[in-house]
Design an enzyme around this catalytic site. Structure first.
Site, mmCIF file in Angstrom:
data_model
loop_
_atom_site.group_PDB
_atom_site.id
_atom_site.type_symbol
_atom_site.label_atom_id
_atom_site.label_comp_id
_atom_site.label_asym_id
_atom_site.label_seq_id
_atom_site.Cartn_x
_atom_site.Cartn_y
_atom_site.Cartn_z
ATOM 1 N N HIS A 1 -3.074 51.419 -36.752
ATOM 2 C CA HIS A 1 -3.090 52.052 -38.317
ATOM 3 C C HIS A 1 -3.525 51.059 -39.243
ATOM 4 O O HIS A 1 -4.390 51.325 -39.929
ATOM 5 C CB HIS A 1 -1.772 52.614 -38.436
ATOM 6 C CG HIS A 1 -1.232 52.794 -39.958
ATOM 7 N ND1 HIS A 1 -1.977 53.760 -40.586
ATOM 8 C CD2 HIS A 1 -0.872 51.863 -40.919
ATOM 9 C CE1 HIS A 1 -1.479 53.609 -41.838
ATOM 10 N NE2 HIS A 1 -0.734 52.458 -42.165
ATOM 11 N N ASP B 1 -33.565 51.170 -55.401
ATOM 12 C CA ASP B 1 -32.811 51.040 -53.821
ATOM 13 C C ASP B 1 -31.960 49.810 -53.824
ATOM 14 O O ASP B 1 -32.204 48.878 -54.563
ATOM 15 C CB ASP B 1 -33.646 51.547 -52.769
ATOM 16 C CG ASP B 1 -32.812 52.174 -51.726
ATOM 17 O OD1 ASP B 1 -31.802 51.502 -51.401
ATOM 18 O OD2 ASP B 1 -33.309 53.062 -51.199
ATOM 19 N N TRP C 1 -1.578 44.316 -36.798
ATOM 20 C CA TRP C 1 -3.074 44.093 -37.182
ATOM 21 C C TRP C 1 -3.214 42.707 -37.528
ATOM 22 O O TRP C 1 -4.323 42.245 -37.598
ATOM 23 C CB TRP C 1 -3.399 45.177 -38.404
ATOM 24 C CG TRP C 1 -2.884 44.469 -39.780
ATOM 25 C CD1 TRP C 1 -1.815 44.489 -40.264
ATOM 26 C CD2 TRP C 1 -3.795 43.649 -40.555
ATOM 27 N NE1 TRP C 1 -1.702 43.848 -41.567
ATOM 28 C CE2 TRP C 1 -3.055 43.301 -41.513
ATOM 29 C CE3 TRP C 1 -5.177 43.279 -40.710
ATOM 30 C CZ2 TRP C 1 -3.586 42.499 -42.799
ATOM 31 C CZ3 TRP C 1 -5.589 42.613 -41.529
ATOM 32 C CH2 TRP C 1 -4.787 42.071 -42.773
ATOM 33 N N SER D 1 -21.162 43.838 -39.469
ATOM 34 C CA SER D 1 -21.259 45.048 -40.768
ATOM 35 C C SER D 1 -20.972 44.354 -42.050
ATOM 36 O O SER D 1 -21.953 44.649 -43.029
ATOM 37 C CB SER D 1 -20.687 46.106 -40.123
ATOM 38 O OG SER D 1 -20.690 47.037 -41.306
ATOM 39 N N SER D 2 -19.934 44.031 -42.272
ATOM 40 C CA SER D 2 -19.306 43.477 -43.647
ATOM 41 C C SER D 2 -20.338 42.447 -44.024
ATOM 42 O O SER D 2 -20.692 42.329 -45.121
ATOM 43 C CB SER D 2 -17.991 43.098 -43.352
ATOM 44 O OG SER D 2 -17.320 44.057 -43.159
ATOM 45 N N HIS E 1 -5.994 36.172 -46.461
ATOM 46 C CA HIS E 1 -5.592 36.636 -47.880
ATOM 47 C C HIS E 1 -6.803 36.748 -48.852
ATOM 48 O O HIS E 1 -6.542 37.850 -49.479
ATOM 49 C CB HIS E 1 -4.845 35.289 -48.554
ATOM 50 C CG HIS E 1 -4.092 35.786 -49.684
ATOM 51 N ND1 HIS E 1 -3.264 36.579 -49.857
ATOM 52 C CD2 HIS E 1 -4.426 35.831 -50.955
ATOM 53 C CE1 HIS E 1 -2.648 36.989 -50.838
ATOM 54 N NE2 HIS E 1 -3.494 36.573 -51.569
ATOM 55 N N GLU F 1 -9.251 38.551 -47.727
ATOM 56 C CA GLU F 1 -9.428 39.929 -47.373
ATOM 57 C C GLU F 1 -8.732 40.943 -48.233
ATOM 58 O O GLU F 1 -9.094 41.927 -48.666
ATOM 59 C CB GLU F 1 -9.051 40.161 -45.951
ATOM 60 C CG GLU F 1 -8.833 41.482 -45.382
ATOM 61 C CD GLU F 1 -10.314 42.156 -45.326
ATOM 62 O OE1 GLU F 1 -11.357 41.705 -45.297
ATOM 63 O OE2 GLU F 1 -10.133 43.676 -45.342
ATOM 64 N N TYR G 1 -7.958 40.645 -51.634
ATOM 65 C CA TYR G 1 -8.609 40.728 -52.715
ATOM 66 C C TYR G 1 -10.039 41.680 -52.395
ATOM 67 O O TYR G 1 -10.483 42.105 -53.170
ATOM 68 C CB TYR G 1 -8.850 39.394 -53.433
ATOM 69 C CG TYR G 1 -7.631 39.027 -53.788
ATOM 70 C CD1 TYR G 1 -6.840 39.346 -54.999
ATOM 71 C CD2 TYR G 1 -6.816 38.092 -53.155
ATOM 72 C CE1 TYR G 1 -5.700 38.985 -55.289
ATOM 73 C CE2 TYR G 1 -5.672 37.711 -53.026
ATOM 74 C CZ TYR G 1 -5.023 38.146 -54.491
ATOM 75 O OH TYR G 1 -3.628 37.820 -54.961
ATOM 76 N N SER H 1 -11.778 49.833 -64.302
ATOM 77 C CA SER H 1 -12.519 49.248 -65.666
ATOM 78 C C SER H 1 -13.739 50.023 -65.979
ATOM 79 O O SER H 1 -13.964 50.106 -67.347
ATOM 80 C CB SER H 1 -12.799 47.725 -65.320
ATOM 81 O OG SER H 1 -11.744 46.857 -64.885
ATOM 82 N N HIS I 1 1.216 31.317 -48.053
ATOM 83 C CA HIS I 1 2.537 32.045 -48.369
ATOM 84 C C HIS I 1 2.705 33.524 -47.564
ATOM 85 O O HIS I 1 3.770 33.844 -47.392
ATOM 86 C CB HIS I 1 2.184 32.723 -49.955
ATOM 87 C CG HIS I 1 1.202 33.619 -50.117
ATOM 88 N ND1 HIS I 1 0.413 33.774 -51.171
ATOM 89 C CD2 HIS I 1 0.949 34.779 -49.326
ATOM 90 C CE1 HIS I 1 -0.559 34.754 -51.104
ATOM 91 N NE2 HIS I 1 -0.139 35.416 -49.955
ATOM 92 N N HIS I 2 2.044 33.517 -46.483
ATOM 93 C CA HIS I 2 2.155 34.583 -45.446
ATOM 94 C C HIS I 2 3.050 33.829 -44.387
ATOM 95 O O HIS I 2 3.470 34.591 -43.509
ATOM 96 C CB HIS I 2 0.826 35.151 -45.065
ATOM 97 C CG HIS I 2 0.056 35.858 -45.850
ATOM 98 N ND1 HIS I 2 0.229 37.266 -46.164
ATOM 99 C CD2 HIS I 2 -0.689 35.361 -46.686
ATOM 100 C CE1 HIS I 2 -0.642 37.615 -46.974
ATOM 101 N NE2 HIS I 2 -1.240 36.519 -47.411
ATOM 102 N N THR J 1 -4.124 38.034 -62.916
ATOM 103 C CA THR J 1 -3.909 39.779 -62.709
ATOM 104 C C THR J 1 -3.230 40.268 -63.999
ATOM 105 O O THR J 1 -3.394 41.307 -64.379
ATOM 106 C CB THR J 1 -2.884 39.760 -61.568
ATOM 107 O OG1 THR J 1 -3.346 38.921 -60.476
ATOM 108 C CG2 THR J 1 -2.968 41.193 -61.159
ATOM 109 N N LYS K 1 -5.656 41.286 -66.559
ATOM 110 C CA LYS K 1 -6.357 42.508 -66.158
ATOM 111 C C LYS K 1 -5.558 43.596 -66.681
ATOM 112 O O LYS K 1 -6.091 44.518 -67.352
ATOM 113 C CB LYS K 1 -6.829 42.505 -64.503
ATOM 114 C CG LYS K 1 -7.469 41.361 -64.114
ATOM 115 C CD LYS K 1 -8.420 41.675 -62.963
ATOM 116 C CE LYS K 1 -9.361 42.606 -63.328
ATOM 117 N NZ LYS K 1 -11.013 42.329 -63.214
ATOM 118 N N ARG L 1 10.352 44.645 -40.187
ATOM 119 C CA ARG L 1 9.139 45.557 -39.927
ATOM 120 C C ARG L 1 8.942 45.721 -38.567
ATOM 121 O O ARG L 1 9.402 44.998 -37.718
ATOM 122 C CB ARG L 1 8.046 45.030 -41.067
ATOM 123 C CG ARG L 1 7.480 43.867 -40.567
ATOM 124 C CD ARG L 1 6.643 43.287 -41.511
ATOM 125 N NE ARG L 1 5.204 43.829 -41.381
ATOM 126 C CZ ARG L 1 4.222 43.359 -41.827
ATOM 127 N NH1 ARG L 1 4.041 42.050 -42.149
ATOM 128 N NH2 ARG L 1 2.756 43.912 -41.615
#
Lengths: 528, 375
Positions: A79, A108, A144, A172-173, A256, A258, A260, A271, A305-306, A331, A334, A453
C-alpha cells in the site's frame, strides 16, 4: 540536426496523433504522455486503495478475521510503496507534462523521447513489484520504509524484485525531473522571466531538483541491500562490521525530501486555484517562491527526526529537533499567504476551490501534528504509533491527493473541452472529505492512547475508534469510483467549455482553446 | 398517548446509547504516565497541543470569516491589495518567536531524559522474533517474556479477556523508587521496547546496545508493546512491567534464583518419556506453535509442517541441530540460546512423538547441555 529540421517541417501540416495503440506507445507529445501518467496513477491509486481496504477490514475489530499477519504486512508494505511511487508521484509528473509547456508557452517538453521512455518503464517497474504477490514467498513484508535487517537478512526472496522495481522507478523519476528542469529553464517564452512563472511551475522546478538530488540516494540504498543479500557485504549487519542504523540514515536522507516531493507540486496547484476563485491576486508571490525554496533546503537537514528513538547522542537529537521546528516558519508563510489571498476576495466554491480550501485546512492540521512530532522528547511517546499514521495521512491524503483532485477538476475542462458535472464534483468532494476525516482523525486518538502502527490486531481499548476509521475508509474508497465516473462522463459528454473556463483566470493555458489543440505554442506567445 | 410514547422511547434510546459509550473506551489522549519523565513529556505535549489549537483558531477563524463574509454570491467585490513586506516579516517573526518558546522546555526535558547518572539496577533487554528476554545482570537471573494470550482468543474462538494482547507469561519485575537502567539490544531484527506509562521507548538494534532509564514511584503493572515492525508477529510481543516494593522485589529475586538452581537440578536428572512429553507440549505451545501450528501442520510454504516431516521423524541428531542452530535463510531461529536444556530436550522429544509422529526415541537434557558445552 536533420531530425530537428524534419520535425520543424512537420509542424506546418498540423497533423494529429497516430491512430490506435501506436499513438500511446510511440507518443512524444507532452499532452498524451501527461494523460498516460494520469491514468496510470489512477489505476495505481485504486490498487493501493484496495490494499488499504484489506488493512482496514482486518482492523475493523480485534482478533484475526480476514488475513493472516504475514499477508497483513505485505498489504501495509505494498500500500505504501504503490501510493507513494505509483499514485502520487506519477500523478504530479502527469500534471507537469500537461501543464508546464502550456503555462510557460512552450511547444512541448524539452526532451520528448526521454519523456516517452520515462513513462513507459513505469508499468514494468510496477509489474515487477506486483508480481511478487503471486509468488510462493509472497510480496515484500517489511514496510514501505524497508528497514534493514528485516528487509535484508530476514526478508523473503522476492525482495530482489522489489529492489529492481525501485531502481526502475528511480530511473523514471530522474528522467522526468531532468526533462522538467530542461523544459522550464530553456523553453520559456522569451518574456517570461523566472519571477513571472506561475507558482505551479516554480514548485515543480524545485521539486525536480529535489528528485535529482535524492532518487540516486534511494537507488544507492537499495543497491547496498542487494549487495548485502546476494554478494556477501555487510553494510547493514553488525556481525560483519556494518550498522543497521546506517540504513535508516541513508533511507531518510532520501525519504524526507521525498515527502516534500509529494507536497510541493500540490502547493503550486493550490496557489493557482485560490486566486482564481477569490478573484484576487495571490497575496505574496515572491515570498511564496522563497518559502518553497526554504522548505526544499530544510528538507535536506531534518532526516533524523524519523529516528529519534534509535539512540542518537543528545546533540544530534537537539539539532534535528530545532531544524525540523524551523520548517514550520516557511510552511506558515505559505498558509498565511493563502488565507490572505482569500481575505476580502469575492469567493465562489466550485469543486476545485472546495478541494483547495480543504487542502489548506487539513494540510495545516497535518502540519500541527508534524510540529508536535518534531519535539524530540514528546516524540518518544508518538514514535511508531497511529499518531504518526494520522499525521502523514493528513499531509498526504488531503495534501497531495486533494491537491491532485483540485488540479484535475480545475484543468480537466481545458484538457477535454467539456465541463465536468458540478453537482457530482461537489458530491465527490463532500464524500471524500467526510470519509477521509472519519478514517484518519480517530487515528490521532488511538495513537496517543498507545496503539503501535503496523499491527494486524490490537488491544480492546482501541476497538471503537478503529471501527469508525474502517467505516470511513470504505466511504472514502468507494467514493473514488464516483471520481472515475465523473472523469469519464466529462470526457465523453458534458457542456462545452470556453477557452477561459473560469472567471478571468490567470495564465497562458487559458489563452488557448478548450480542448487544448494537440500542438500548442508553436510560436512563443506574449506575456504581460 | 402516542406523543407521550415517542419521547419516552427516545429517552430509553439515549440512555442505551450513553450506557454503551460509558462502557466503551474512548481514550483520546496520551497517558500522563507514572514517572516524573512521563509527566514532563505529557505537560510538554499539552502545551504544544494548545499552542497549535490557538494558532488554528486564529488562522482558520480568519479563513472562515472570509468564506462566510466575502462570498461573491453576497455581492462581495474583490479587494486589490497584495504584496506587503511588513506583513510578511510579521508572520515570519511571530511563528519564529513561538518556536523558540517551544524549544526551551523541549530542550530541558530532553536533557533530563539523557541524564547519565549512575543507576541502581541494570537490566539487559533483548528483542527476539517475537518475544523479549530480560537479564538481571548483577543478580544472574534471566528469562524470556512471551505473549500469554491464547490463540483461541486471537482467532475469535473464545471471548477476549481484559488484557488481550497485553499480557505475558513472565513480566519484567522492577523495584520502585530505584533508578533502573535498561540496556536495550536485539538478537535478529530491529525491535523497539516501549512502555507508555513510564515513557520509555528505545529501539532494540542487533549488534548495538542502547540505554534508557526510569524511576517508577509506585507499585503497579504497566503494559506496552513492541513499536518497530519486526516481522510476522510484531503485533504479538507485548511488554509487561511489574513494579514492586523493595521487599517484594527482593523476595521475587530470591525466588527466581532458587528456581534457576532447581532448573540446574532438573537438567541433571534422568527424565522419562512421559515427563519430557508433558513439559514439551508447554514449550511447544509458547515457542513453536505460532509458526508450526498447535497441531504441527505448519503454515506452508514459509513455515513447514512438523507432523510427518523428514526432520521430526528422521535421525535425532539432525533434529537437535536444526532446533539448536536454526536454519539460515528461513524463519527458523536458533533456539539453543533461547531455551534451557530441559526445554530443548522436552520440545524435541515432544515433536518426535506427538500428532502421530511415533519415533519413540528421546533426548535427555543433560545430553543437550553436554553438546552445548562441547561446542
Amino acid at each position: 540536426m536533420s531530425a530537428v529540421l524534419e520535425s520543424h517541417d512537420h509542424s506546418h501540416d498540423h497533423h494529429g496523433p497516430a491512430k490506435g495503440w501506436r499513438r500511446w506507445v510511440y507518443t512524444t507529445n507532452h499532452k498524451d504522455i501527461g494523460t498516460l501518467y494520469l491514468w496510470f496513477s489512477f489505476i495505481m491509486f485504486l490498487t493501493g486503495g484496495c490494499m488499504a481496504l484489506v488493512i482496514r477490514a482486518e482492523l475493523f475489530e480485534p482478533g484475526l478475521q480476514i488475513v493472516e499477519p504475514e499477508f497483513f504486512n505485505q498489504m501495509t508494505t505494498m500500500h505504501g510503496l504503490i501510493m507513494v511511487f505509483g499514485a502520487v508521484m506519477p500523478a504530479f509528473v502527469g500534471l507537469a507534462n500537461w501543464l508546464i509547456p502550456m503555462m510557460i508557452g512552450a511547444p512541448d517538453m524539452a526532451l520528448p523521447r526521454m519523456n516517452n521512455l520515462s513513462f513507459w518503464i513505469l508499468p514494468f517497474a510496477f509489474a515487477l513489484l506486483l508480481s511478487t504477490l503471486f509468488m510462493e514467498e509472497g510480496a515484500p513484508n517489511f514496510g514501505w520504509t524497508f528497514y534493514a535487517p528485516l528487509s535484508t537478512t530476514y526478508a523473503p526472496s522476492t525482495v530482489t524484485y522489489f529492489i529492481f522495481g525501485v531502481h526502475i522507478m528511480g530511473a523514471s523519476s530522474i528522467m522526468g525531473a531532468i526533462n522538467i528542469i530542461a523544459t522550464i529553464l530553456n523553453l520559456r517564452t522569451p518574456q517570461m522571466t523566472l519571477m513571472k512563472m506561475p507558482l505551479f511551475v516554480w514548485t515543480w522546478l524545485i521539486t525536480a531538483y529535489l528528485l535529482i538530488a535524492v532518487m540516486p540516494v534511494l537507488a544507492g540504498v537499495v543497491t547496498m541491500m542487494l549487495m548485502d543479500i546476494h554478494f556477501g557485504t555487510s553494510f547493514f549487519s553488525a556481525a560483519g562490521g556494518g550498522d543497521p542504523v546506517l540504513f535508516q540514515h541513508v533511507f531518510w536522507f532520501f525519504g524526507h525530501p521525498e515527502v516534500y516531493i509529494m507536497i510541493l507540486p500540490a502547493f503550486g496547484i493550490v496557489s493557482q486555484i485560490i486566486p482564481t476563485f477569490s478573484r484576487k491576486k495571490l497575496f505574496g508571490y515572491t515570498s511564496m517562491v522563497y518559502a518553497t525554496s526554504s522548505i526544499a533546503f530544510l528538507s535536506f537537514i531534518v532526516w533524523a527526526h524519523h529516528m529519534f528513538t534509535v539512540g542518537m547522542p543528545l546533540a544530534g537529537e537537539l539539532f534535528f529537533m530545532y531544524a525540523t521546528m524551523l520548517i514550520a516558519v516557511p510552511t506558515g508563510v505559505k498558509v498565511f499567504n493563502w488565507v490572505a489571498t482569500m481575505f476580502k476576495g469575492a469567493l465562489t466554491f466550485e469543486t476545485p476551490m472546495l478541494y483547495a480550501v480543504a487542502f489548506v485546512v487539513l494540510f495545516t492540521i497535518g502540519g500541527f501534528s508534524g510540529l508536535m512530532l518534531a519535539i524530540a522528547p514528546v516524540d518518544f511517546q508518538y514514535h511508531d504509533t497511529y499518531f504518526v499514521v494520522a499525521h502523514f495521512h493528513y499531509v498526504l491524503v488531503p495534501g497531495a491527493i486533494f491537491g491532485i483532485f483540485a488540479g484535475v477538476y480545475y484543468w480537466l475542462p481545458k484538457w477535454c473541452g467539456n465541463m465536468y458535472d458540478e453537482k457530482l464534483g461537489k458530491l465527490h468532494f463532500w464524500l471524500s472529505f467526510v470519509g477521509m476525516n472519519m478514517t484518519f482523525f480517530p487515528m490521532h486518538f488511538v495513537g496517543l492512547a498507545g496503539m503501535p502502527r503496523r499491527i494486524p490486531d490490537y488491544a480492546l481499548q482501541f476497538a471503537d475508534f478503529n471501527q469508525i476509521a474502517s467505516v470511513g475508509a470504505f466511504i472514502f474508497g468507494t467514493t473514488q469510483l464516483l471520481f472515475l465516473f465523473i472523469v469519464i462522463k466529462t470526457i465523453v459528454s458534458g457542456k462545452k467549455a470556453t477557452a477561459e473556463v473560469w472567471d478571468n483566470p490567470e495564465g497562458l493555458e487559458w489563452t488557448i482553446p478548450s480542448p487544448a489543440p494537440y500542438h500548442t505554442f508553436s510560436t512563443p506567445p506574449d506575456v504581460k | 398517548m402516542l406523543s407521550k410514547a415517542i419521547p419516552c422511547r427516545l429517552w430509553i434510546g439515549v440512555l442505551l446509547f450513553l450506557s454503551l459509550t460509558v462502557r466503551a473506551d474512548w481514550e483520546v489522549n496520551m497517558t500522563p504516565g507514572v514517572t516524573e519523565v512521563s509527566q514532563q513529556i505529557y505537560d510538554l505535549h499539552m502545551i504544544i497541543f494548545w499552542i497549535c489549537v490557538i494558532i488554528g483558531v486564529v488562522v482558520f477563524g480568519i479563513m472562515f470569516w472570509s468564506i462566510i463574509a466575502h462570498r461573491k454570491s453576497l455581492g462581495a467585490k474583490p479587494a486589490t491589495f497584495h504584496e506587503s513586506t511588513t506583513v510578511e516579516i510579521i508572520w515570519t517573526a511571530i511563528p519564529f518567536a513561538i518556536l523558540i518558546g517551544m524549544a526551551i522546555p523541549a530542550t530541558s526535558a530532553l536533557i533530563n531524559i539523557y541524564d547519565p547518572s549512575e543507576s541502581d539496577l541494570d537490566i539487559k533487554v533483548t528483542g527476539y522474533q517475537w518475544k523479549w528476554h530480560y537479564d538481571y545482570i548483577e543478580e544472574g537471573v534471566g528469562f524470556f517474556s512471551n505473549l500469554s494470550t491464547p490463540t483461541d482468543e486471537i482467532y475469535n474462538r473464545r471471548d477476549k479477556n481484559e488484557h488481550y494482547l497485553l499480557e505475558v507469561d513472565e513480566p519484567l519485575v522492577v523495584p520502585i523508587n530505584k533508578k533502573v537502567r535498561f540496556l536495550v539490544t536485539a538478537n535478529d531484527v530491529i525491535h523497539s521496547w516501549w512502555v507508555p506509562e513510564i515513557a520509555v521507548k528505545k529501539d532494540a538494534i542487533p549488534g548495538f546496545v542502547n540505554e534508557a532509564w526510569t524511576i517508577i514511584p509506585e507499585p503497579g503493572i504497566y503494559r506496552g508493546q513492541c513499536a518497530e515492525l519486526c516481522g510476522k508477529d510484531h503485533g504479538f510481543m507485548p511488554i509487561v512491567v511489574e513494579a514492586k516494593t523493595q521487599e517484594d522485589y527482593d523476595a521475587w529475586i530470591a525466588q527466581r534464583q532458587e528456581a534457576a538452581a532447581k532448573e540446574r537440578e532438573l537438567r541433571d536428572k534422568v527424565w522419562t518419556l512421559e515427563g519430557l512429553m508433558a513439559r514439551g507440549e508447554k514449550v511447544y505451545a509458547t515457542n513453536c506453535a505460532a509458526c508450526h501450528n498447535a497441531d504441527g501442520s505448519g503454515i506452508p510454504p514459509a513455515f513447514p509442517a512438523l507432523k510427518g516431516s523428514a526432520i521430526a521423524t528422521g535421525p535425532i541428531q539432525s533434529h537437535i541441530d536444526i532446533v539448536l542452530k536454526g536454519k539460515p535463510g528461513t524463519y527458523m531461529a536458533a533456539f539453543g540460546s533461547q531455551l534451557s536444556p530441559v526445554e530443548l530436550a522436552a520440545v524435541i522429544t515432544y515433536e518426535r512423538n506427538a500428532w502421530g509422529n511415533s519415533k519413540g526415541d528421546m533426548i535427555q537434557p543433560v545430553d543437550i547441555a553436554n553438546m552445548q558445552t562441547a561446542e
